[in-house]
Structures are given as structure tokens and as C-alpha cells.
Scaffold this active site. Sequence first.
Site, PDB file in Angstrom:
ATOM      1  N   PRO A   1      44.543  31.475  40.527  1.00 51.42           N
ATOM      2  CA  PRO A   1      44.017  31.961  41.718  1.00 51.42           C
ATOM      3  C   PRO A   1      44.122  33.468  42.002  1.00 51.42           C
ATOM      4  O   PRO A   1      45.320  33.973  41.451  1.00 51.42           O
ATOM      5  CB  PRO A   1      44.695  31.080  42.733  1.00 51.42           C
ATOM      6  CG  PRO A   1      46.056  30.546  41.809  1.00 51.42           C
ATOM      7  CD  PRO A   1      45.418  30.662  40.403  1.00 51.42           C
ATOM      8  N   ASP A   2      43.303  34.068  42.671  1.00 54.01           N
ATOM      9  CA  ASP A   2      43.662  35.742  43.119  1.00 54.01           C
ATOM     10  C   ASP A   2      44.325  35.582  44.345  1.00 54.01           C
ATOM     11  O   ASP A   2      43.585  35.057  45.300  1.00 54.01           O
ATOM     12  CB  ASP A   2      42.328  36.297  43.209  1.00 54.01           C
ATOM     13  CG  ASP A   2      42.791  37.699  43.094  1.00 54.01           C
ATOM     14  OD1 ASP A   2      43.623  37.970  44.059  1.00 54.01           O
ATOM     15  OD2 ASP A   2      42.085  38.714  42.555  1.00 54.01           O
TER      16      ASP A   2
ATOM     17  N   ASP B   1      46.239  37.015  35.088  1.00 53.09           N
ATOM     18  CA  ASP B   1      44.945  36.434  35.584  1.00 53.09           C
ATOM     19  C   ASP B   1      44.519  35.207  34.975  1.00 53.09           C
ATOM     20  O   ASP B   1      43.719  34.782  35.475  1.00 53.09           O
ATOM     21  CB  ASP B   1      43.991  37.776  34.983  1.00 53.09           C
ATOM     22  CG  ASP B   1      44.224  39.104  35.892  1.00 53.09           C
ATOM     23  OD1 ASP B   1      44.518  38.923  37.179  1.00 53.09           O
ATOM     24  OD2 ASP B   1      43.965  40.269  35.319  1.00 53.09           O
TER      25      ASP B   1
ATOM     26  N   ASN C   1      53.960  39.477  31.273  1.00 53.95           N
ATOM     27  CA  ASN C   1      53.817  40.967  31.099  1.00 53.95           C
ATOM     28  C   ASN C   1      54.884  41.718  31.327  1.00 53.95           C
ATOM     29  O   ASN C   1      55.987  40.937  31.734  1.00 53.95           O
ATOM     30  CB  ASN C   1      52.541  41.080  32.150  1.00 53.95           C
ATOM     31  CG  ASN C   1      52.985  40.775  33.448  1.00 53.95           C
ATOM     32  OD1 ASN C   1      53.817  41.387  34.039  1.00 53.95           O
ATOM     33  ND2 ASN C   1      52.266  39.946  34.101  1.00 53.95           N
TER      34      ASN C   1
ATOM     35  N   LYS D   1      55.701  20.880  22.615  1.00 54.76           N
ATOM     36  CA  LYS D   1      55.746  21.973  21.692  1.00 54.76           C
ATOM     37  C   LYS D   1      54.708  22.067  20.646  1.00 54.76           C
ATOM     38  O   LYS D   1      54.514  21.028  19.895  1.00 54.76           O
ATOM     39  CB  LYS D   1      57.216  22.296  21.081  1.00 54.76           C
ATOM     40  CG  LYS D   1      57.272  23.592  20.593  1.00 54.76           C
ATOM     41  CD  LYS D   1      58.661  23.655  19.959  1.00 54.76           C
ATOM     42  CE  LYS D   1      58.739  24.925  19.160  1.00 54.76           C
ATOM     43  NZ  LYS D   1      60.005  25.045  18.284  1.00 54.76           N
TER      44      LYS D   1
ATOM     45  N   LYS E   1      38.730  42.717  46.737  1.00 53.74           N
ATOM     46  CA  LYS E   1      39.414  41.870  47.223  1.00 53.74           C
ATOM     47  C   LYS E   1      39.652  41.661  48.547  1.00 53.74           C
ATOM     48  O   LYS E   1      40.016  40.729  49.185  1.00 53.74           O
ATOM     49  CB  LYS E   1      40.872  42.290  46.979  1.00 53.74           C
ATOM     50  CG  LYS E   1      40.805  42.565  45.231  1.00 53.74           C
ATOM     51  CD  LYS E   1      41.777  41.495  44.622  1.00 53.74           C
ATOM     52  CE  LYS E   1      42.057  41.857  43.202  1.00 53.74           C
ATOM     53  NZ  LYS E   1      42.934  40.994  42.577  1.00 53.74           N
TER      54      LYS E   1
HETATM   55  O1  C5P Z   1      42.554  42.285  39.843  1.00 53.03           O
HETATM   56  P1  C5P Z   1      44.045  43.128  39.726  1.00 53.03           P
HETATM   57  O2  C5P Z   1      45.031  42.063  38.878  1.00 53.03           O
HETATM   58  O3  C5P Z   1      44.099  44.157  38.972  1.00 53.03           O
HETATM   59  O4  C5P Z   1      44.603  43.291  41.278  1.00 53.03           O
HETATM   60  C1  C5P Z   1      46.049  43.825  41.513  1.00 53.03           C
HETATM   61  C2  C5P Z   1      46.177  43.288  42.855  1.00 53.03           C
HETATM   62  O5  C5P Z   1      45.989  41.798  43.105  1.00 53.03           O
HETATM   63  C3  C5P Z   1      47.786  43.323  43.126  1.00 53.03           C
HETATM   64  O6  C5P Z   1      48.060  43.397  44.569  1.00 53.03           O
HETATM   65  C4  C5P Z   1      48.162  41.872  42.439  1.00 53.03           C
HETATM   66  O7  C5P Z   1      49.353  41.581  43.203  1.00 53.03           O
HETATM   67  C5  C5P Z   1      47.135  40.903  43.000  1.00 53.03           C
HETATM   68  N1  C5P Z   1      46.719  39.727  42.124  1.00 53.03           N
HETATM   69  C6  C5P Z   1      47.000  38.687  42.928  1.00 53.03           C
HETATM   70  N2  C5P Z   1      46.617  37.221  42.101  1.00 53.03           N
HETATM   71  C7  C5P Z   1      46.133  37.452  40.969  1.00 53.03           C
HETATM   72  C8  C5P Z   1      45.824  38.700  40.448  1.00 53.03           C
HETATM   73  C9  C5P Z   1      46.058  39.936  41.232  1.00 53.03           C
HETATM   74  O8  C5P Z   1      47.396  38.507  44.011  1.00 53.03           O
HETATM   75  N3  C5P Z   1      45.902  36.265  40.286  1.00 53.03           N
END
Ligand code: C5P
Length: 396
Positions: free
Chosen positions: A303-304, A276, A208, A285, A340
Site C-alpha cells: 500500500p502507498d 514498494d 533498504n 524457511k 501522491k
Molecule cells: O514513491 P516513492 O517511494 O518514491 O515515494 C516516497 C514517499 O512516499 C515517501 O514520503 C514515503 O514515505 C512515501 N511512501 C509511502 N508508502 C509507500 C511508498 C512510499 O508512504 N508504500
Amino acid sequence: MTPGRRILLIVGGGIAACKLPELVRLIVRAGGGVTCVLTRAGAEFVTPLTLAALSGNKVHTELFDLTEEVEMGHIRLSRAADLVVVAPCTADLMAKMAGGHADDLASTLLLATDKPVLIAPAMNVRMWEHPATRRNLDRLRADGVRVVGPAHGEMACGEFGPGRMAEPAEILAAIEAALGEGPLAGRRILVTSGPTHEPIDPVRYLANRSSGRQGTAIAEALARLGAEVIFVTGPASAPRPRGVRVVEVETAREMRDAALAALPVDAAVMAAAVADWRVEAAERKIKKDGSGRPPALRLIENPDILQEISNHPMRPRLVVGFAAETHALEANARAKLARKGCDWIVANDVGPGTGIMGGEENAVTLITAEGAEPWPRLSKAETAARLARRIAEALA
Ligand code: C5P
């Protein structure tokens, strides 16, 4: 600041010298002692009488003042301090320091001192960006000189860009950090920053537009307040921050592992633009198969990290997330705060035309349990300094 810490303040010649009375006042109010040295050019912008009145100490101006040598030689003057500060530090003073010159009182003191030195550069943007100044800056940093600023913005000469002296409050924070006395001394803070790269195959990846600039500025601002910062960064274009521990990662999963490995920390600032989704990556490749049909990429959720840290048994006292939104900024940010489980969300509008993603400035809204606070459009460094001060207050 521990009462009685002594600052030798060398005042160079530049319009920013008019902010020096404010800096002296701040240091004195914080409990420090200040002795000022004015260069000849500095004396054109601020008077010795003003600095003497505010510091309560004699102001030194000339190298060959014989009575002064009897009272206090320049060697003693340079060593009697706990920290030497040069503000504003002109391009010429930087060049003299980098070259080891000693042809006036200021440069002689800087060569003779055995104490840490902090400079607050201030000059025209072209002078700041000149290769000679870049070279001198690298040399000074390699010599262990600390640097605060310069800030970005409009200059007295009408041009725009980096070159404005850091604000007195920011210089005071840098002084305290250099003395090991910032409000975040003894605190450990995790900062994630930059994009992540998610491989498609061994040569391609999804990414990104995050430059990592805001996260880098936040890490530096926290370190300037005395924090021990663990900076976990994806492959960002911004230069790495100074004075912090840098952990370089590529993918979201690597970032998660590095972030969890940093626990326990007092606060976590999750500024990374984490992907995400990752791709169910091919081991080889991907080739055109001649059928004319493009390959399909299957995406899997990453993972978030923010959510995981917010719900971790070793949850930091303060967890700050970021929300880059292109519409319904506040509503989306509030929903994110709840989803979150973090304490604050720094929300910014990255819609087309804002120039924020990858740009020099940011306009954020801080969302906390108490409400939404829109901050003015500021440079990313100033936004970071403001956030770092808020974090220091929250952890106090
Ligand atoms: O859900 P979104 O990507 O908009 O949320 C943004 C926040 O979540 C930011 O603080 C980003 O660093 C964190 N984030 C994360 N892991 C992910 C996606 C987002 O820590 N996989």
C-alpha cells in the site's frame, strides 16, 4: 513566549559562550526575562557587562559574595526562575551536575533548583564521545534534564564532528518547548521513519539502506517546537527520538495501519523509506532443493501510505512526502507531488557518492505548489529544524 517568563541562564566556559549575547537578545526579544550566572571560565569568553547590558539584570558570578547573599541567596536565585538553562554546558559542568557537586555558584544553583533544567552541551568531539560524558549524559537525561544539541560541524579547535553548541535560535525553540510554549504547542503530528522489512520467509527479509536518522531528527525537531509527535518507525538503526510517542512496526502494511490509527493529526511527515513491494512470503524457511535452481520470489505491491493519507477523509492539513532520487531530482519530485496528492515534497539526491543515505548530512530541495527551494547541505538535525520551522509557519 508569555511575557515575564523568567530564565536563569548559566554560562559555562567555552568558545561557544561568545554566542551568548545573541541568545540573551533572542530571549528578551521573545518576551522572556533573563538573569545570567557566569562561571569563572565563562567569564573568560564573555564579559559580565555585556550580559548585564543585554539582559537588563545583574549578572551573578561568585558563590561567596556576602552582599549578594543578603540581596538574594543562591537558593532563591535558583527558584525564582521558570527554567534553568546551561549554555554552553561544558563536559565539566555535565560531570558536576551528574555527580551532584556544589562547589561554585553554577553547580550549587543546579543542585538547589526545583525547576526544569535545559542544557546546551558544547565541547570537543572527543570529549563529547568519551564514555564518561556518555555516562553523564544518560544520568542527566534519567534525572529529567532536557538537552538541546550539540550540532555537528567544524569546531573552533579545527576538528569535525558533534560538539558545537546548538545555534541560539534552536536553543530559544528548546526553551519555549520546555516552557510548553513552542509554536507547535497543541498540534499533533505524525512522522513515519526508517525502512520497512518485508519477510521472504520466517528468517529472511527484504530491506533498504534507510537509517531512520532524518526522520528521527524531524520528530525531535517538531517535539522541540512543542508538537505532540507520533513517531511510526520501521526497524531503524538510529536511536529512538526523545520526547515523542514511538510506535515500532516492521512491514509496510503494519506501518500503514499504525499511521492511519494516528489520525486525526494536524500534519503528517512521511519520511519512511517504505518498501514498494513485499514478497509473497513462504510460511516455512525456503530450503535449497538440490536442483541447483534458485527459488523465484514473487513480488506484490505494498500500500502507498503517503497517497492514502493524502486522499483520506481525515486528511491532515499539511502532508509532507519525501523523494529520494538518484537522477532528475526536481522533475521526479514534482511528478510525485502530483501523483501522491501531498502538499510538499522534500526531495534529496541519494545517488552514489553523495553519502546522504545513512550519512550525517543532507542536501534537500523543498518542492511546494509555489516552486522549488534548494536548501544548502546541512546536518540532518539542521535540515530537520528548518523543516520543523516551516511546518510551524504553515500551521500557524
Ligand atoms: O514513491 P516513492 O517511494 O518514491 O515515494 C516516497 C514517499 O512516499 C515517501 O514520503 C514515503 O514515505 C512515501 N511512501 C509511502 N508508502 C509507500 C511508498 C512510499 O508512504 N508504500
